[in-house]
Design an enzyme around this catalytic site. Structure first.
Site, PDB file in Angstrom:
ATOM      1  N   LYS A 140      47.128   5.704  25.996  1.00  0.00           N
ATOM      2  CA  LYS A 140      47.386   6.600  24.854  1.00  0.00           C
ATOM      3  C   LYS A 140      48.882   6.752  24.589  1.00  0.00           C
ATOM      4  O   LYS A 140      49.328   6.686  23.453  1.00  0.00           O
ATOM      5  CB  LYS A 140      46.785   8.000  25.114  1.00  0.00           C
ATOM      6  CG  LYS A 140      45.296   8.014  25.348  1.00  0.00           C
ATOM      7  CD  LYS A 140      44.749   9.431  25.530  1.00  0.00           C
ATOM      8  CE  LYS A 140      45.252  10.149  26.748  1.00  0.00           C
ATOM      9  NZ  LYS A 140      44.794   9.587  28.044  1.00  0.00           N
TER      10      LYS A 140
ATOM     11  N   ARG B 208      41.069  13.254  38.424  1.00  0.00           N
ATOM     12  CA  ARG B 208      41.379  13.253  36.983  1.00  0.00           C
ATOM     13  C   ARG B 208      40.322  12.478  36.201  1.00  0.00           C
ATOM     14  O   ARG B 208      39.951  12.857  35.098  1.00  0.00           O
ATOM     15  CB  ARG B 208      42.773  12.650  36.735  1.00  0.00           C
ATOM     16  CG  ARG B 208      43.896  13.640  37.043  1.00  0.00           C
ATOM     17  CD  ARG B 208      45.222  12.941  37.159  1.00  0.00           C
ATOM     18  NE  ARG B 208      45.706  12.408  35.894  1.00  0.00           N
ATOM     19  CZ  ARG B 208      46.588  11.423  35.806  1.00  0.00           C
ATOM     20  NH1 ARG B 208      47.060  10.843  36.882  1.00  0.00           N
ATOM     21  NH2 ARG B 208      46.982  11.024  34.621  1.00  0.00           N
TER      22      ARG B 208
ATOM     23  N   ARG C 226      54.071   9.665  39.947  1.00  0.00           N
ATOM     24  CA  ARG C 226      53.726  11.057  39.666  1.00  0.00           C
ATOM     25  C   ARG C 226      52.896  11.638  40.802  1.00  0.00           C
ATOM     26  O   ARG C 226      52.090  10.941  41.407  1.00  0.00           O
ATOM     27  CB  ARG C 226      52.916  11.141  38.358  1.00  0.00           C
ATOM     28  CG  ARG C 226      53.780  11.248  37.135  1.00  0.00           C
ATOM     29  CD  ARG C 226      53.018  11.002  35.859  1.00  0.00           C
ATOM     30  NE  ARG C 226      51.758  11.701  35.718  1.00  0.00           N
ATOM     31  CZ  ARG C 226      51.004  11.655  34.616  1.00  0.00           C
ATOM     32  NH1 ARG C 226      51.413  10.978  33.562  1.00  0.00           N
ATOM     33  NH2 ARG C 226      49.859  12.295  34.547  1.00  0.00           N
TER      34      ARG C 226
ATOM     35  N   ARG D  23      41.509  18.155  25.001  1.00  0.00           N
ATOM     36  CA  ARG D  23      40.943  17.601  26.227  1.00  0.00           C
ATOM     37  C   ARG D  23      39.627  18.277  26.590  1.00  0.00           C
ATOM     38  O   ARG D  23      38.986  17.887  27.566  1.00  0.00           O
ATOM     39  CB  ARG D  23      41.943  17.905  27.325  1.00  0.00           C
ATOM     40  CG  ARG D  23      42.246  16.866  28.355  1.00  0.00           C
ATOM     41  CD  ARG D  23      43.176  15.966  28.389  1.00  0.00           C
ATOM     42  NE  ARG D  23      43.639  15.503  29.657  1.00  0.00           N
ATOM     43  CZ  ARG D  23      44.849  14.997  29.813  1.00  0.00           C
ATOM     44  NH1 ARG D  23      45.681  14.971  28.812  1.00  0.00           N
ATOM     45  NH2 ARG D  23      45.200  14.507  30.962  1.00  0.00           N
TER      46      ARG D  23
ATOM     47  N   ARG E 209      51.409   2.638  38.015  1.00  0.00           N
ATOM     48  CA  ARG E 209      52.271   3.249  36.991  1.00  0.00           C
ATOM     49  C   ARG E 209      53.413   4.026  37.657  1.00  0.00           C
ATOM     50  O   ARG E 209      53.218   4.669  38.679  1.00  0.00           O
ATOM     51  CB  ARG E 209      51.428   4.208  36.141  1.00  0.00           C
ATOM     52  CG  ARG E 209      52.227   4.915  35.060  1.00  0.00           C
ATOM     53  CD  ARG E 209      51.352   5.314  33.915  1.00  0.00           C
ATOM     54  NE  ARG E 209      50.644   6.564  34.130  1.00  0.00           N
ATOM     55  CZ  ARG E 209      49.856   7.118  33.194  1.00  0.00           C
ATOM     56  NH1 ARG E 209      49.665   6.542  32.034  1.00  0.00           N
ATOM     57  NH2 ARG E 209      49.244   8.241  33.448  1.00  0.00           N
TER      58      ARG E 209
HETATM   59  P1  AMP Z   1      48.536  13.548  31.110  1.00  0.00           P
HETATM   60  O1  AMP Z   1      49.961  13.165  31.249  1.00  0.00           O
HETATM   61  O2  AMP Z   1      48.069  13.628  29.701  1.00  0.00           O
HETATM   62  O3  AMP Z   1      47.624  12.712  31.988  1.00  0.00           O
HETATM   63  O4  AMP Z   1      48.429  15.058  31.669  1.00  0.00           O
HETATM   64  C1  AMP Z   1      48.787  15.372  32.991  1.00  0.00           C
HETATM   65  C2  AMP Z   1      48.135  16.679  33.384  1.00  0.00           C
HETATM   66  O5  AMP Z   1      48.564  17.727  32.506  1.00  0.00           O
HETATM   67  C3  AMP Z   1      46.613  16.705  33.301  1.00  0.00           C
HETATM   68  O6  AMP Z   1      45.988  16.154  34.450  1.00  0.00           O
HETATM   69  C4  AMP Z   1      46.360  18.199  33.155  1.00  0.00           C
HETATM   70  O7  AMP Z   1      46.537  18.866  34.389  1.00  0.00           O
HETATM   71  C5  AMP Z   1      47.505  18.640  32.245  1.00  0.00           C
HETATM   72  N1  AMP Z   1      47.152  18.541  30.806  1.00  0.00           N
HETATM   73  C6  AMP Z   1      47.717  17.722  29.871  1.00  0.00           C
HETATM   74  N2  AMP Z   1      47.172  17.913  28.668  1.00  0.00           N
HETATM   75  C7  AMP Z   1      46.225  18.865  28.830  1.00  0.00           C
HETATM   76  C8  AMP Z   1      45.290  19.494  27.953  1.00  0.00           C
HETATM   77  N3  AMP Z   1      45.220  19.169  26.638  1.00  0.00           N
HETATM   78  N4  AMP Z   1      44.453  20.420  28.472  1.00  0.00           N
HETATM   79  C9  AMP Z   1      44.522  20.778  29.766  1.00  0.00           C
HETATM   80  N5  AMP Z   1      45.360  20.229  30.664  1.00  0.00           N
HETATM   81  C10 AMP Z   1      46.219  19.270  30.201  1.00  0.00           C
END
Ligand code: AMP
Length: 215
Positions: free
Chosen positions: A13, A173, A162, A88, A127
């Site tokens: 994404k 996740r 990360r 999400r 990554r």
């Molecule tokens: P990402 O970089 O999009 O994979 O997000 C990393 C982490 O941020 C996720 O595993 C969640 O803990 C939190 N997070 C990001 N976006 C959201 C969202 N829209 N709703 C809830 N938690 C989020």
């Protein structure tokens, strides 16, 4: 363009969003990047989000909607936006719908980037991310390493794995995605906004999006 990018962690994404920003100046809005930036500077938002993020749980919907209500009304969104990692959950999608109605914005589409699980797992474990909260450039040790090992090409900060990209957090996740986020595919199908692109290359995803926008 005004798009939602759906897909499991590691589906690409963020990469797709970055490429799309170059087409018409639409802004990428990644809730993950916003939250990681907040954790790094130790803001109140960061303190509240940190424990959820470390283990791969979702941050509560209210916190996310608080961020997005403000962000979507900032002037740079006038040119368009690419929502990367938001919504999400179904409650976030419903709240987004109400918010967009209120501010008079129509979405073009929700793009479901569908990538096989073995590819996702391989991508997430390899990554690497720039540790500078304002940069957060993405690398891959196999397919796209930084020019100098461990150093960001763009800003010179350390490139790290990360905390939520350990095997345990990744598996959590992906479970969270299946349980909480995958139902959004049906939600946007009902809204007649969904396109699904089954592709492992970002260029193929971009081509499919452009074709759909031109129709
Ligand atoms: P990402 O970089 O999009 O994979 O997000 C990393 C982490 O941020 C996720 O595993 C969640 O803990 C939190 N997070 C990001 N976006 C959201 C969202 N829209 N709703 C809830 N938690 C989020």
């Amino acid at each position: 363009m005004k798009l939602i990018l759906l897909g499991a962690p590691g589906a690409g994404k963020g990469t797709v969003a970055k490429l799309l920003t170059e087409i018409d100046g639409s802004v990428q809005i990644s809730t993950g990047d916003i939250l990681r930036g907040a954790v790094q500077v130790g803001s109140e938002l960061g303190k509240q989000a940190d424990a959820f993020m470390k283990v791969g749980d979702l941050v509560p919907d209210e916190l996310i909607m608080g961020i997005m209500e403000t962000r979507l009304q900032e002037p740079d969104c006038d040119k368009g936006f690419l929502l990367d990692g938001f919504p999400r959950t179904i409650p976030q999608a419903e709240a987004l719908k109400v918010l967009l109605d209120k501010i008079g914005i129509d979405l073009d589409m929700a793009v479901n980037i569908d990538v096989p699980r073995d590819v996702i797992l391989d991508r997430l474990t390899t990554r690497r991310t720039c540790s500078n909260g304002d940069c957060q450039a993405i690398y891959n040790v196999k397919s796209n390493p930084p020019r100098q090992e461990g150093v960001c090409d763009k800003c010179g900060s350390p490139v790290i794995q990360r905390e939520d990209e350990t095997a345990e957090a990744i598996s959590h996740r992906l479970e969270t995605y299946n349980e909480k986020t995958a139902p959004l595919i049906g939600f946007y199908e009902k809204e007649a906004l969904l396109i699904t692109v089954t592709a492992t290359s970002s260029d193929a995803v971009i081509t499919a999006i452009k074709e759909k926008l031109e129709q």
